[in-house]
Design a protein around this motif. Structure first.
Motif, mmCIF file in Angstrom:
data_model
loop_
_atom_site.group_PDB
_atom_site.id
_atom_site.type_symbol
_atom_site.label_atom_id
_atom_site.label_comp_id
_atom_site.label_asym_id
_atom_site.label_seq_id
_atom_site.Cartn_x
_atom_site.Cartn_y
_atom_site.Cartn_z
ATOM 1 N N ILE A 230 -44.735 18.435 30.945
ATOM 2 C CA ILE A 230 -44.670 17.482 32.056
ATOM 3 C C ILE A 230 -44.615 16.057 31.526
ATOM 4 C CG2 ILE A 230 -45.993 16.476 33.968
ATOM 5 C CD1 ILE A 230 -46.934 19.320 34.642
ATOM 6 N N ALA A 231 -45.426 15.740 30.546
ATOM 7 C CA ALA A 231 -45.425 14.391 29.961
ATOM 8 C C ALA A 231 -44.055 14.069 29.363
ATOM 9 C CB ALA A 231 -46.518 14.271 28.909
ATOM 10 N N THR A 232 -43.475 15.023 28.690
ATOM 11 C CA THR A 232 -42.149 14.833 28.096
ATOM 12 C C THR A 232 -41.109 14.584 29.183
ATOM 13 O OG1 THR A 232 -42.704 16.232 26.214
ATOM 14 C CG2 THR A 232 -40.367 15.911 26.657
ATOM 15 N N LEU A 233 -41.175 15.361 30.249
ATOM 16 C CA LEU A 233 -40.227 15.185 31.349
ATOM 17 C C LEU A 233 -40.403 13.825 32.019
ATOM 18 C CD1 LEU A 233 -40.329 18.725 32.998
ATOM 19 C CD2 LEU A 233 -38.485 17.746 31.636
ATOM 20 N N GLU A 234 -41.645 13.392 32.202
ATOM 21 C CA GLU A 234 -41.900 12.086 32.812
ATOM 22 C C GLU A 234 -41.361 10.958 31.943
ATOM 23 O OE1 GLU A 234 -46.115 12.383 33.521
ATOM 24 O OE2 GLU A 234 -45.819 13.170 35.539
ATOM 25 N N ARG B 38 -36.922 7.005 31.066
ATOM 26 C CA ARG B 38 -35.801 6.566 30.239
ATOM 27 C C ARG B 38 -34.503 6.568 31.038
ATOM 28 N NH1 ARG B 38 -31.906 8.362 26.429
ATOM 29 N NH2 ARG B 38 -32.082 10.515 27.124
ATOM 30 N N VAL B 39 -34.307 7.600 31.851
ATOM 31 C CA VAL B 39 -33.095 7.696 32.667
ATOM 32 C C VAL B 39 -33.104 6.616 33.748
ATOM 33 C CG1 VAL B 39 -31.827 9.166 34.289
ATOM 34 C CG2 VAL B 39 -32.746 10.143 32.184
ATOM 35 N N ARG B 40 -34.261 6.361 34.345
ATOM 36 C CA ARG B 40 -34.352 5.296 35.358
ATOM 37 C C ARG B 40 -34.013 3.938 34.758
ATOM 38 N NH1 ARG B 40 -39.433 7.795 38.595
ATOM 39 N NH2 ARG B 40 -38.184 9.010 40.055
ATOM 40 N N GLN B 41 -34.439 3.698 33.518
ATOM 41 C CA GLN B 41 -34.106 2.443 32.846
ATOM 42 C C GLN B 41 -32.598 2.350 32.613
ATOM 43 O OE1 GLN B 41 -36.537 2.528 29.322
ATOM 44 N NE2 GLN B 41 -38.256 1.513 30.323
ATOM 45 N N ALA B 42 -31.989 3.447 32.240
ATOM 46 C CA ALA B 42 -30.544 3.456 32.016
ATOM 47 C C ALA B 42 -29.799 3.193 33.323
ATOM 48 C CB ALA B 42 -30.105 4.792 31.404
ATOM 49 N N ALA C 292 -30.124 -0.495 34.187
ATOM 50 C CA ALA C 292 -29.258 -1.305 33.331
ATOM 51 C C ALA C 292 -27.809 -1.208 33.790
ATOM 52 C CB ALA C 292 -29.388 -0.862 31.874
ATOM 53 N N LYS C 293 -27.358 -0.016 34.136
ATOM 54 C CA LYS C 293 -25.979 0.155 34.600
ATOM 55 C C LYS C 293 -25.757 -0.550 35.937
ATOM 56 C CE LYS C 293 -25.133 4.444 32.142
ATOM 57 N NZ LYS C 293 -23.835 4.321 31.490
ATOM 58 N N GLN C 294 -26.753 -0.473 36.835
ATOM 59 C CA GLN C 294 -26.637 -1.160 38.112
ATOM 60 C C GLN C 294 -26.606 -2.671 37.920
ATOM 61 O OE1 GLN C 294 -29.998 0.664 40.095
ATOM 62 N NE2 GLN C 294 -28.674 2.064 41.239
#
Length: 65
Positions: free
Chosen positions: A33-37, A42-46, A49-51
């Motif tokens: 779970i910690a790894t997934l969070e 990381r994906v939200r940051q990406a 950045a793209k937005q």
């Protein structure tokens, strides 16, 4: 009618191979779970950045009145 290869839809990529949860203990599941969070963050940051990049480009190429 034939289509150029780049015009064809791309198959969806399977990015993660989830483990079989039945074989994991509580500690391993908690770590998973910690790894997934971390990956979600990381994906939200990406995405942010793209937005931001798209918004900056839209402002730069905004038609003048």
């Amino acid at each position: 009618m034939t289509f150029p290869e780049e015009d064809l839809p791309r198959p969806a990529k399977k990015l993660l191979s989830p483990p079989v949860l039945d074989t994991l203990g509580v500690e391993e599941l908690t770590a998973y779970i910690a790894t997934l969070e971390e990956e979600i963050a990381r994906v939200r940051q990406a995405i942010a950045a793209k937005q931001a990049h798209a918004a900056a480009a839209a402002m730069f190429f905004k038609p003048r009145d």
